[in-house]
Design a protein around this motif. Structure first.
Motif, mmCIF file in Angstrom:
data_model
loop_
_atom_site.group_PDB
_atom_site.id
_atom_site.type_symbol
_atom_site.label_atom_id
_atom_site.label_comp_id
_atom_site.label_asym_id
_atom_site.label_seq_id
_atom_site.Cartn_x
_atom_site.Cartn_y
_atom_site.Cartn_z
ATOM 1 N N SER A 34 -72.030 -55.325 -18.952
ATOM 2 C CA SER A 34 -70.962 -55.678 -19.940
ATOM 3 C C SER A 34 -69.836 -55.793 -18.900
ATOM 4 O O SER A 34 -69.834 -55.948 -17.897
ATOM 5 C CB SER A 34 -70.691 -54.652 -21.088
ATOM 6 O OG SER A 34 -69.982 -55.017 -22.009
ATOM 7 N N ASP A 35 -68.637 -56.335 -19.875
ATOM 8 C CA ASP A 35 -67.447 -56.502 -19.036
ATOM 9 C C ASP A 35 -66.450 -55.423 -19.437
ATOM 10 O O ASP A 35 -66.369 -54.944 -20.346
ATOM 11 C CB ASP A 35 -66.549 -57.808 -18.921
ATOM 12 C CG ASP A 35 -66.181 -58.385 -20.127
ATOM 13 O OD1 ASP A 35 -65.815 -57.427 -21.100
ATOM 14 O OD2 ASP A 35 -66.017 -59.534 -20.409
ATOM 15 N N THR A 36 -65.369 -55.123 -18.665
ATOM 16 C CA THR A 36 -64.199 -54.145 -19.006
ATOM 17 C C THR A 36 -63.656 -54.125 -20.294
ATOM 18 O O THR A 36 -63.403 -53.286 -20.959
ATOM 19 C CB THR A 36 -63.294 -54.171 -17.794
ATOM 20 O OG1 THR A 36 -62.656 -55.364 -17.841
ATOM 21 C CG2 THR A 36 -63.636 -53.550 -16.548
ATOM 22 N N ILE A 59 -70.814 -52.380 -15.352
ATOM 23 C CA ILE A 59 -69.493 -53.091 -16.000
ATOM 24 C C ILE A 59 -69.044 -54.180 -14.774
ATOM 25 O O ILE A 59 -68.766 -53.707 -13.705
ATOM 26 C CB ILE A 59 -68.361 -52.014 -16.484
ATOM 27 C CG1 ILE A 59 -68.862 -50.969 -17.166
ATOM 28 C CG2 ILE A 59 -67.176 -52.504 -17.100
ATOM 29 C CD1 ILE A 59 -69.440 -51.530 -18.865
ATOM 30 N N ILE A 60 -68.801 -55.211 -15.304
ATOM 31 C CA ILE A 60 -68.099 -56.261 -14.325
ATOM 32 C C ILE A 60 -66.813 -56.558 -14.751
ATOM 33 O O ILE A 60 -66.318 -56.307 -15.988
ATOM 34 C CB ILE A 60 -69.324 -57.402 -14.464
ATOM 35 C CG1 ILE A 60 -69.377 -58.406 -15.852
ATOM 36 C CG2 ILE A 60 -70.586 -57.278 -13.921
ATOM 37 C CD1 ILE A 60 -69.768 -59.640 -15.738
ATOM 38 N N GLN A 61 -66.242 -57.500 -13.946
ATOM 39 C CA GLN A 61 -64.874 -57.887 -14.239
ATOM 40 C C GLN A 61 -64.992 -59.046 -15.309
ATOM 41 O O GLN A 61 -65.917 -59.824 -15.150
ATOM 42 C CB GLN A 61 -64.024 -58.499 -12.997
ATOM 43 C CG GLN A 61 -63.557 -57.281 -12.117
ATOM 44 C CD GLN A 61 -62.679 -56.314 -12.721
ATOM 45 O OE1 GLN A 61 -61.682 -56.757 -13.335
ATOM 46 N NE2 GLN A 61 -63.047 -54.997 -12.847
ATOM 47 N N PRO A 62 -63.877 -59.041 -16.460
ATOM 48 C CA PRO A 62 -64.259 -60.051 -17.097
ATOM 49 C C PRO A 62 -63.814 -61.420 -16.603
ATOM 50 O O PRO A 62 -63.018 -61.405 -15.675
ATOM 51 C CB PRO A 62 -63.094 -59.862 -18.276
ATOM 52 C CG PRO A 62 -62.118 -58.719 -17.743
ATOM 53 C CD PRO A 62 -62.731 -58.250 -16.533
ATOM 54 N N SER A 66 -66.777 -64.047 -12.407
ATOM 55 C CA SER A 66 -67.984 -63.276 -12.220
ATOM 56 C C SER A 66 -69.377 -63.645 -12.355
ATOM 57 O O SER A 66 -70.372 -63.004 -12.122
ATOM 58 C CB SER A 66 -67.604 -61.950 -13.561
ATOM 59 O OG SER A 66 -66.927 -60.951 -13.073
ATOM 60 N N THR A 71 -71.497 -61.260 -7.805
ATOM 61 C CA THR A 71 -71.631 -60.259 -8.906
ATOM 62 C C THR A 71 -73.095 -60.187 -8.930
ATOM 63 O O THR A 71 -73.692 -59.112 -9.338
ATOM 64 C CB THR A 71 -70.863 -60.902 -9.989
ATOM 65 O OG1 THR A 71 -69.680 -61.232 -9.875
ATOM 66 C CG2 THR A 71 -70.607 -59.766 -11.094
ATOM 67 N N GLY A 94 -71.902 -58.624 -24.263
ATOM 68 C CA GLY A 94 -70.684 -59.412 -23.930
ATOM 69 C C GLY A 94 -70.629 -60.813 -24.197
ATOM 70 O O GLY A 94 -71.612 -61.573 -24.973
ATOM 71 N N VAL A 98 -71.185 -62.797 -19.420
ATOM 72 C CA VAL A 98 -71.906 -61.629 -19.362
ATOM 73 C C VAL A 98 -73.527 -62.174 -19.723
ATOM 74 O O VAL A 98 -74.392 -61.842 -18.995
ATOM 75 C CB VAL A 98 -71.775 -60.438 -20.204
ATOM 76 C CG1 VAL A 98 -72.644 -59.360 -20.417
ATOM 77 C CG2 VAL A 98 -70.121 -59.725 -19.666
#
Ligand SMILES: NC(=O)c1ccc[n+]([C@@H]2O[C@H](COP(=O)([O-])OP(=O)(O)OC[C@H]3O[C@@H](n4cnc5c(N)ncnc54)[C@H](O)[C@@H]3O)[C@@H](O)[C@H]2O)c1
Length: 327
Positions: A34-36, A59-62, A66, A71, A94, A98
Motif C-alpha cells: 500500500s502507500d502511506t 508501504i511505498i511512497q505515494p 513509485s 521500488t 491502493g 500501487v
C-alpha cells in the motif's frame, strides 16, 4: 454485488469486508502493498487484516515515481527476505500506482504469485484494477515494462472513496464518462443526474471495460476503444511532464477533441459536442486550461497507437458506438 464475467470475480461492496476475508482464507500468508496515504487514512482496514491473518505489509511512497524499477526491487527484496511462497497471496491495497506496481511484482516474483486487487481510488476501481495490465515506468516513459497478469479477485469497497479529494474523485469520473461514451448510453444518462447510486455507476463502467477486454484481451482490436480521448490526453500529459494536470483531466480534453475531430470527419453526430462539454464541466474536468492542440501534435504522432499504416484514432459515432479511424 459480484460481477462474474471474467476469469476472476469482482466484488462491489459498501457493507462489510467478509467476502475479502473469505477469499484471503484460501492462502497461507498475506503480503500487502500500500502507500502511506492509504495506510494512514484507512489504518483500521490494515489493523483488522493483521488481527485475522498472518499479514506482512510493505508501504511505498505515494505517487507515480513509485512505479519504478527501484521500488519494484525493494518490494521484491522485502518479500523474498520474508520467505514469500507460491501458496501465499499478494494484495494491492491502493490506487492505480500501487495496483500496477504490485501486480507486476506478483506476476514476476517466483514466476507468479496470486494477486488480489483492492482499489482505493475511483480511477483504480473502474479502470486499473481490472483488465490485467500491470507494469512500471522507466526513464523513457510510462508503463514501458509490464505484462498482462490476471488477479484472482478484485474487491471494491466504497468506504475508500470517502477520503478522496473532490479532484481525485472527478479524476475517476473521467474514466466513467469515457466508459459511458464508448459503451453505455444509460450510464451517460445516470451521470447527468445530480445524485446517482455509486455502486450502479461503477458496475456499469466496469461492464463496459469487461465486455471490451473479453473480446480483445491483448489489445489488438476492440480494446483500443478504451483509448478514447487518450491520444491527445497522453500528449498533454507528456508535454506537461505529468505535472499540474491529472490523467482524467487530460483525457477529458482528449475526449472533447476526439468529438470535434469526429464531427470534422463526418463520423460523430454534431449534437454530442455540447452534450460532452456539458458533462465534463459538471465534473470539473475542463478546469485546467490546455494549450492549442497544435502544441501537442508531435507527441500525438509518437502515440503508442501509431502503426505502420497510420495513427489509430478512436472516435464515436454516437454514445455507445465507438469506431477506429486511421489518420
Ligand atoms: N493497469 C491499467 O489498466 C491502468 C489503467 C488506468 C490507469 N493506470 C495507472 O494508474 C495510475 C493512476 O492511478 P490513480 O489515479 O489511482 O493514482 P494513485 O495511485 O497515484 O492515487 C492518487 C492519489 O490518491 C491517494 N489515494 C489512494 N487512495 C486513496 C484514498 N482512498 N483516500 C485518499 N487518498 C487516496 C494516493 O496515495 C495518491 O496520492 C497511473 O500510474 C496509471 O498509469 C493503469
Amino acid at each position: 454485488m459480484t460481477l462474474h464475467d471474467l476469469n476472476y470475480d469482482i466484488q462491489l461492496s459498501k457493507g462489510d469486508f467478509l467476502p475479502l476475508y473469505e477469499k484471503l482464507r484460501e492462502y497461507s500468508r498475506v503480503f500487502v502493498v500500500s502507500d502511506t496515504h492509504v495506510y494512514d487514512l484507512h489504518n483500521d482496514v490494515f489493523m483488522r487484516l493483521k488481527k485475522k491473518f498472518d499479514v506482512y505489509i510493505h508501504i511505498i511512497q505515494p505517487g507515480e515515481t513509485s512505479k519504478s524499477l527501484e521500488t519494484y526491487e525493494k518490494v521484491c527484496d522485502d518479500f523474498l527476505s520474508q520467505h514469500i511462497k507460491r501458496d501465499d497471496v499478494i494484495v494491492a491495497l491502493g490506487g492505480g500506482v500501487v495496483g500496477d506496481l504490485t501486480g507486476f511484482v506478483a506476476s514476476t516474483l517466483l514466476r507468479g504469485i496470486d494477486l488480489i486487487q483492492v482499489p482505493t481510488t475511483l480511477l483504480s476501481m473502474v479502470d486499473s484494477s481490472i483488465g490485467s495490465k500491470v507494469g512500471i515506468n522507466t526513464k523513457q516513459g510510462k508503463n514501458l515494462i509490464g505484462q498482462f497478469y490476471e488477479p484472482t479477485y478484485v474487491f471494491i469497497h466504497l468506504k475508500f472513496l470517502t477520503t478522496l479529494s473532490k479532484r481525485e474523485l472527478n479524476n475517476g469520473y473521467a474514466e466513467i464518462i469515457k466508459a459511458a461514451l464508448i459503451g453505455d448510453k444509460t450510464l451517460f444518462e445516470l451521470l447527468k443526474l445530480n445524485d446517482h447510486d455509486r455502486i450502479e455507476v461503477i458496475s456499469k463502467a466496469l461492464k463496459v471495460k469487461i465486455d471490451i477486454v473479453k473480446k480483445d484481451p491483448f489489445e489488438n482490436n476492440e480494446r483500443m476503444f478504451l483509448n478514447f480521448g487518450h491520444t491527445l490526453g497522453h500528449a498533454i500529459e507528456k508535454h506537461t511532464n505529468y505535472k499540474g494536470i491529472k490523467h482524467g483531466e487530460a483525457i477529458s480534453h482528449g475526449m472533447l477533441y476526439a468529438i470535434e475531430k469526429g464531427i470534422e470527419l463526418n463520423i460523430t453526430s454534431p449534437y454530442l459536442k455540447d452534450e460532452v462539454r456539458h458533462i465534463l464541466h459538471k465534473y470539473q474536468l475542463l478546469d485546467v486550461n490546455i494549450e492549442d492542440v497544435s502544441v501537442y501534435e508531435t507527441y500525438m504522432r509518437m502515440d503508442k497507437k501509431q502503426r505502420k499504416d497510420g495513427l489509430r484514432f478512436v472516435c464515436i459515432k454516437d454514445i455507445g458506438i465507438p469506431v477506429i479511424h486511421r489518420l
